[in-house]
Scaffold this motif. Structure first.
Motif, PDB file in Angstrom:
ATOM      1  N   TYR A  19     -44.132 109.143  38.466  1.00 56.86           N
ATOM      2  CA  TYR A  19     -43.203 108.069  38.280  1.00 56.86           C
ATOM      3  C   TYR A  19     -41.808 108.475  39.040  1.00 56.86           C
ATOM      4  O   TYR A  19     -41.429 109.701  39.122  1.00 56.86           O
ATOM      5  CB  TYR A  19     -42.929 107.548  37.063  1.00 56.86           C
ATOM      6  CG  TYR A  19     -43.704 107.026  36.143  1.00 56.86           C
ATOM      7  CD1 TYR A  19     -43.872 105.247  36.423  1.00 56.86           C
ATOM      8  CD2 TYR A  19     -44.896 107.488  35.695  1.00 56.86           C
ATOM      9  CE1 TYR A  19     -44.650 104.766  35.855  1.00 56.86           C
ATOM     10  CE2 TYR A  19     -45.942 106.491  35.151  1.00 56.86           C
ATOM     11  CZ  TYR A  19     -46.075 105.312  35.454  1.00 56.86           C
ATOM     12  OH  TYR A  19     -46.825 104.621  34.600  1.00 56.86           O
ATOM     13  N   GLY A  20     -41.322 107.813  39.830  1.00 61.47           N
ATOM     14  CA  GLY A  20     -39.722 108.179  40.222  1.00 61.47           C
ATOM     15  C   GLY A  20     -39.791 108.941  41.527  1.00 61.47           C
ATOM     16  O   GLY A  20     -38.761 109.298  42.082  1.00 61.47           O
ATOM     17  N   TRP A  21     -40.917 109.205  42.197  1.00 60.98           N
ATOM     18  CA  TRP A  21     -40.947 110.173  43.370  1.00 60.98           C
ATOM     19  C   TRP A  21     -40.962 109.345  44.593  1.00 60.98           C
ATOM     20  O   TRP A  21     -40.740 110.312  45.695  1.00 60.98           O
ATOM     21  CB  TRP A  21     -42.208 111.327  43.293  1.00 60.98           C
ATOM     22  CG  TRP A  21     -41.919 112.287  42.093  1.00 60.98           C
ATOM     23  CD1 TRP A  21     -42.080 112.106  40.927  1.00 60.98           C
ATOM     24  CD2 TRP A  21     -41.745 113.471  42.347  1.00 60.98           C
ATOM     25  NE1 TRP A  21     -41.776 113.530  40.443  1.00 60.98           N
ATOM     26  CE2 TRP A  21     -41.331 114.290  41.365  1.00 60.98           C
ATOM     27  CE3 TRP A  21     -41.517 114.387  43.639  1.00 60.98           C
ATOM     28  CZ2 TRP A  21     -40.874 115.461  41.235  1.00 60.98           C
ATOM     29  CZ3 TRP A  21     -41.002 115.703  43.622  1.00 60.98           C
ATOM     30  CH2 TRP A  21     -40.878 116.118  42.420  1.00 60.98           C
ATOM     31  N   ALA A  36     -34.381 117.065  41.643  1.00 60.52           N
ATOM     32  CA  ALA A  36     -33.199 117.133  41.813  1.00 60.52           C
ATOM     33  C   ALA A  36     -32.682 115.864  42.285  1.00 60.52           C
ATOM     34  O   ALA A  36     -31.458 115.449  41.820  1.00 60.52           O
ATOM     35  CB  ALA A  36     -32.905 118.224  42.858  1.00 60.52           C
ATOM     36  N   THR A  37     -33.213 115.297  43.209  1.00 62.12           N
ATOM     37  CA  THR A  37     -32.835 113.938  43.768  1.00 62.12           C
ATOM     38  C   THR A  37     -32.820 112.708  42.443  1.00 62.12           C
ATOM     39  O   THR A  37     -31.864 112.053  42.204  1.00 62.12           O
ATOM     40  CB  THR A  37     -33.629 113.335  44.845  1.00 62.12           C
ATOM     41  OG1 THR A  37     -33.517 114.284  45.776  1.00 62.12           O
ATOM     42  CG2 THR A  37     -33.024 112.048  45.196  1.00 62.12           C
ATOM     43  N   GLN A  38     -34.002 112.893  41.351  1.00 61.36           N
ATOM     44  CA  GLN A  38     -33.991 111.902  40.428  1.00 61.36           C
ATOM     45  C   GLN A  38     -32.741 112.212  39.316  1.00 61.36           C
ATOM     46  O   GLN A  38     -32.382 111.328  38.882  1.00 61.36           O
ATOM     47  CB  GLN A  38     -35.472 112.035  39.839  1.00 61.36           C
ATOM     48  CG  GLN A  38     -36.304 111.626  40.525  1.00 61.36           C
ATOM     49  CD  GLN A  38     -37.804 111.653  40.003  1.00 61.36           C
ATOM     50  OE1 GLN A  38     -38.039 111.255  38.850  1.00 61.36           O
ATOM     51  NE2 GLN A  38     -38.789 112.205  40.962  1.00 61.36           N
ATOM     52  N   ALA A  39     -32.395 113.509  39.245  1.00 62.32           N
ATOM     53  CA  ALA A  39     -31.467 113.926  38.457  1.00 62.32           C
ATOM     54  C   ALA A  39     -30.180 113.303  38.624  1.00 62.32           C
ATOM     55  O   ALA A  39     -29.350 113.083  37.718  1.00 62.32           O
ATOM     56  CB  ALA A  39     -31.364 115.605  38.116  1.00 62.32           C
ATOM     57  N   ALA A  44     -31.546 103.439  43.772  1.00 60.51           N
ATOM     58  CA  ALA A  44     -30.386 102.738  44.511  1.00 60.51           C
ATOM     59  C   ALA A  44     -29.295 103.748  44.793  1.00 60.51           C
ATOM     60  O   ALA A  44     -28.425 103.440  45.839  1.00 60.51           O
ATOM     61  CB  ALA A  44     -29.962 101.484  43.823  1.00 60.51           C
ATOM     62  N   HIS A  45     -29.093 104.610  43.905  1.00 60.93           N
ATOM     63  CA  HIS A  45     -27.864 105.375  44.094  1.00 60.93           C
ATOM     64  C   HIS A  45     -28.222 106.797  44.659  1.00 60.93           C
ATOM     65  O   HIS A  45     -27.257 107.659  45.161  1.00 60.93           O
ATOM     66  CB  HIS A  45     -27.131 105.651  42.594  1.00 60.93           C
ATOM     67  CG  HIS A  45     -26.600 104.411  42.089  1.00 60.93           C
ATOM     68  ND1 HIS A  45     -25.658 103.642  42.664  1.00 60.93           N
ATOM     69  CD2 HIS A  45     -27.056 103.481  41.006  1.00 60.93           C
ATOM     70  CE1 HIS A  45     -25.515 102.622  41.823  1.00 60.93           C
ATOM     71  NE2 HIS A  45     -26.127 102.564  40.969  1.00 60.93           N
ATOM     72  N   SER A  46     -29.415 107.379  44.649  1.00 60.77           N
ATOM     73  CA  SER A  46     -29.852 108.444  44.935  1.00 60.77           C
ATOM     74  C   SER A  46     -31.177 108.582  45.611  1.00 60.77           C
ATOM     75  O   SER A  46     -32.238 108.488  45.084  1.00 60.77           O
ATOM     76  CB  SER A  46     -29.784 109.456  43.748  1.00 60.77           C
ATOM     77  OG  SER A  46     -30.267 110.779  44.293  1.00 60.77           O
ATOM     78  N   ARG A  47     -31.222 107.988  46.812  1.00 62.74           N
ATOM     79  CA  ARG A  47     -32.499 107.877  47.674  1.00 62.74           C
ATOM     80  C   ARG A  47     -33.213 108.874  47.783  1.00 62.74           C
ATOM     81  O   ARG A  47     -34.482 108.892  47.730  1.00 62.74           O
ATOM     82  CB  ARG A  47     -31.970 107.465  48.922  1.00 62.74           C
ATOM     83  CG  ARG A  47     -31.392 106.009  48.843  1.00 62.74           C
ATOM     84  CD  ARG A  47     -31.170 105.584  50.250  1.00 62.74           C
ATOM     85  NE  ARG A  47     -30.144 104.478  50.423  1.00 62.74           N
ATOM     86  CZ  ARG A  47     -30.495 103.359  50.379  1.00 62.74           C
ATOM     87  NH1 ARG A  47     -32.009 102.854  50.167  1.00 62.74           N
ATOM     88  NH2 ARG A  47     -29.645 102.254  50.111  1.00 62.74           N
ATOM     89  N   GLY A  48     -33.095 110.224  48.168  1.00 62.58           N
ATOM     90  CA  GLY A  48     -34.072 111.208  48.517  1.00 62.58           C
ATOM     91  C   GLY A  48     -34.018 111.517  50.112  1.00 62.58           C
ATOM     92  O   GLY A  48     -33.088 111.129  50.850  1.00 62.58           O
TER      93      GLY A  48
END
Length: 179
Positions: A19-21, A36-39, A44-48
């Motif tokens: 999930y979340g990747w 790190a991106t998920q944190a 929508a705010h932190s794409r990766g």
């Protein structure tokens, strides 16, 4: 689904889901989202990191589908990689011949057209629901003027429930707990 994916599922049937990747933005682009991106916050705010490898993207497209709850995932061998959606499961591109094609390359037949309070245009089709790519809005205006589509209005927040998709499988999984 690719045969090699089916074989992996048969060989390793109990691999935990991820999930979340992986995220899909409003322009039909895929993003890889590490820890790190998920944190940093939701998709929508932190794409990766934008995926650019054509063969990997093609593999994702061939193995992209929903589960019974409306959570979209990419079947990566034996593991389901659930997708965080910025907007909808499909991003539609209008074709010069008047056809509609998903960001995955699949053609679709339009069943209905929808417009939200922000002016975003959506299509419900035989392969699912999606947002029309912003670059195609002139073609959408032409189609509406020609009477091909008559959009119905709906609040953007009501679209997932009405069309049976989940924008954040990660958030849903966090509420439900591990399967």
């Amino acid at each position: 689904m690719d045969d090699i994916v089916k074989q992996a599922l048969a060989k390793w049937p109990n691999v935990p889901a991820c999930y979340g990747w992986l995220g899909l933005d409003v322009r039909g682009r895929w993003y890889l989202r590490d820890d790190a991106t998920q944190a940093l916050g939701p998709f929508a705010h932190s794409r990766g990191t934008l995926l650019a490898h054509e063969k990997l993207i093609a593999f994702i497209h061939r193995n992209y589908e929903p589960d019974a709850q409306g959570c979209w995932f990419f079947q990566n061998g034996p593991q389901r990689v659930y997708v965080e959606l910025e907007a909808t499961p499909h991003i539609w591109r209008l074709q010069p011949d008047g056809g509609v094609q998903s960001h995955t390359g699949q053609p679709a037949q339009v069943r209905s057209a929808w417009l939200d309070e922000a002016g975003h245009f959506y299509l419900d089709t035989d392969i699912g629901f999606g947002l029309v790519h912003s670059a195609d809005m002139a073609a959408v205006a032409d189609a509406v003027e020609q009477g091909r589509w008559t959009p119905q209005e709906m609040a953007g927040s009501d679209l997932p429930a009405r069309f049976g998709f989940v924008r954040s499988p990660q958030a849903l999984q966090a509420v439900r707990g591990p399967a």
